[in-house]
Design a protein around this motif. Structure first.
Motif, PDB file in Angstrom:
ATOM      1  N   ALA A  32       0.823  -1.217   0.000  1.00 49.47           N
ATOM      2  CA  ALA A  32       0.000   0.000   0.000  1.00 49.47           C
ATOM      3  C   ALA A  32       0.855   1.266   0.000  1.00 49.47           C
ATOM      4  CB  ALA A  32      -0.927  -0.004   1.207  1.00 49.47           C
ATOM      5  N   ARG A  33       0.315   2.304  -0.606  1.00 52.25           N
ATOM      6  CA  ARG A  33       0.949   3.616  -0.601  1.00 52.25           C
ATOM      7  C   ARG A  33       0.211   4.445   0.436  1.00 52.25           C
ATOM      8  NH1 ARG A  33       5.332   2.847  -3.394  1.00 52.25           N
ATOM      9  NH2 ARG A  33       5.002   2.069  -5.454  1.00 52.25           N
ATOM     10  N   ILE A  34       0.854   4.610   1.530  1.00 49.64           N
ATOM     11  CA  ILE A  34       0.227   5.306   2.642  1.00 49.64           C
ATOM     12  C   ILE A  34       0.451   6.805   2.462  1.00 49.64           C
ATOM     13  CG2 ILE A  34       0.177   5.566   5.134  1.00 49.64           C
ATOM     14  CD1 ILE A  34       1.256   2.659   5.233  1.00 49.64           C
ATOM     15  N   ALA A  41      -3.253   4.183  10.321  1.00 49.59           N
ATOM     16  CA  ALA A  41      -3.949   3.718  11.517  1.00 49.59           C
ATOM     17  C   ALA A  41      -5.105   2.805  11.143  1.00 49.59           C
ATOM     18  CB  ALA A  41      -4.443   4.895  12.333  1.00 49.59           C
ATOM     19  N   GLU A  42      -5.837   3.145  10.091  1.00 49.82           N
ATOM     20  CA  GLU A  42      -6.944   2.297   9.647  1.00 49.82           C
ATOM     21  C   GLU A  42      -6.448   0.933   9.186  1.00 49.82           C
ATOM     22  OE1 GLU A  42      -9.207   4.285   6.648  1.00 49.82           O
ATOM     23  OE2 GLU A  42      -9.727   5.934   7.989  1.00 49.82           O
ATOM     24  N   MET A  43      -5.293   0.914   8.552  1.00 50.71           N
ATOM     25  CA  MET A  43      -4.745  -0.354   8.067  1.00 50.71           C
ATOM     26  C   MET A  43      -4.150  -1.183   9.211  1.00 50.71           C
ATOM     27  SD  MET A  43      -3.012   0.772   4.522  1.00 50.71           S
ATOM     28  CE  MET A  43      -2.964  -0.799   3.730  1.00 50.71           C
ATOM     29  N   LEU A  44      -3.581  -0.524  10.220  1.00 49.33           N
ATOM     30  CA  LEU A  44      -2.944  -1.249  11.333  1.00 49.33           C
ATOM     31  C   LEU A  44      -3.954  -1.703  12.383  1.00 49.33           C
ATOM     32  CD1 LEU A  44       0.329   0.781  11.974  1.00 49.33           C
ATOM     33  CD2 LEU A  44       0.099  -1.470  10.945  1.00 49.33           C
ATOM     34  N   GLU A  45      -5.082  -1.053  12.465  1.00 58.58           N
ATOM     35  CA  GLU A  45      -6.058  -1.394  13.497  1.00 58.58           C
ATOM     36  C   GLU A  45      -6.523  -2.859  13.408  1.00 58.58           C
ATOM     37  OE1 GLU A  45     -10.390  -0.003  15.233  1.00 58.58           O
ATOM     38  OE2 GLU A  45      -9.470   1.158  13.636  1.00 58.58           O
ATOM     39  N   PRO A  46      -6.955  -3.375  12.238  1.00 59.12           N
ATOM     40  CA  PRO A  46      -7.355  -4.796  12.196  1.00 59.12           C
ATOM     41  C   PRO A  46      -6.201  -5.737  12.535  1.00 59.12           C
ATOM     42  CG  PRO A  46      -7.954  -3.678  10.130  1.00 59.12           C
ATOM     43  CD  PRO A  46      -7.179  -2.715  10.977  1.00 59.12           C
TER      44      PRO A  46
END
Length: 165
Positions: A32-34, A41-46
């Motif tokens: 992903a290109r953050i 944060a949205e990607m790391l939360e799960p």
């Protein structure tokens, strides 16, 4: 299969599935290109929730396995103590029986000796009694030599040849 082995297998399967899912999420993060911290944060939360759930589940599983292991250890210890007590009791009873057997053996030896002695004494007494009771009559032969000579003299004289014939 025991409960603890089943729990271990279930935990291993669950962990493998979660690790595979987390691996996919980590691979997606790398691709992903953050653009912002919120997107990260949205990607790391799960991923963080999955790791927390995995940690909680692993803790529960290890706790259950530890508890079951303690129960099995205590049960094994009780059974071992019961078996040891039973073995000691059997050993004591065998020792007592061996002592009784040895005592009976000594008594048996003495009774055999007494029976042999009584048989010998009784036999000797019976032989002596019957010998005296059934003894042959005593014959007293008193020979009167003079009487025998007088009775045989005419017979001997008759057998001698006469001188004049």
């Amino acid at each position: 299969m025991s409960k603890s082995e089943t729990l271990k297998q279930l935990a291993a399967a669950s962990n493998a599935a979660r690790l595979a899912e987390m691996g996919q999420q980590i691979a997606a993060l790398r691709r992903a290109r953050i653009e912002s911290a919120e997107q990260l944060a949205e990607m790391l939360e799960p991923l963080a929730r999955s790791m927390a759930a995995l940690a909680v589940e692993t803790t529960e599983t290890l706790s259950t396995i530890g508890q079951r292991s303690r129960q099995l250890g205590e049960q094994f210890q009780r059974e071992t103590q019961a078996a040891t007590a039973s073995l000691e009791k059997a050993s004591t009873m065998a020792h007592i029986a061996a002592g009784r057997l040895a005592e009976e053996s000594r008594r048996s030896i003495w009774s055999r000796h007494l029976i042999a002695l009584a048989t010998g004494v009784t036999s000797a007494i019976l032989v002596s009694v019957f010998w005296l009771w059934l003894a042959p009559p005593i014959i007293n032969n008193q020979v009167d030599v003079g009487e025998i000579v007088r009775q045989l003299k005419p017979e001997i004289a008759a057998l001698k040849p006469s001188k004049g014939k």
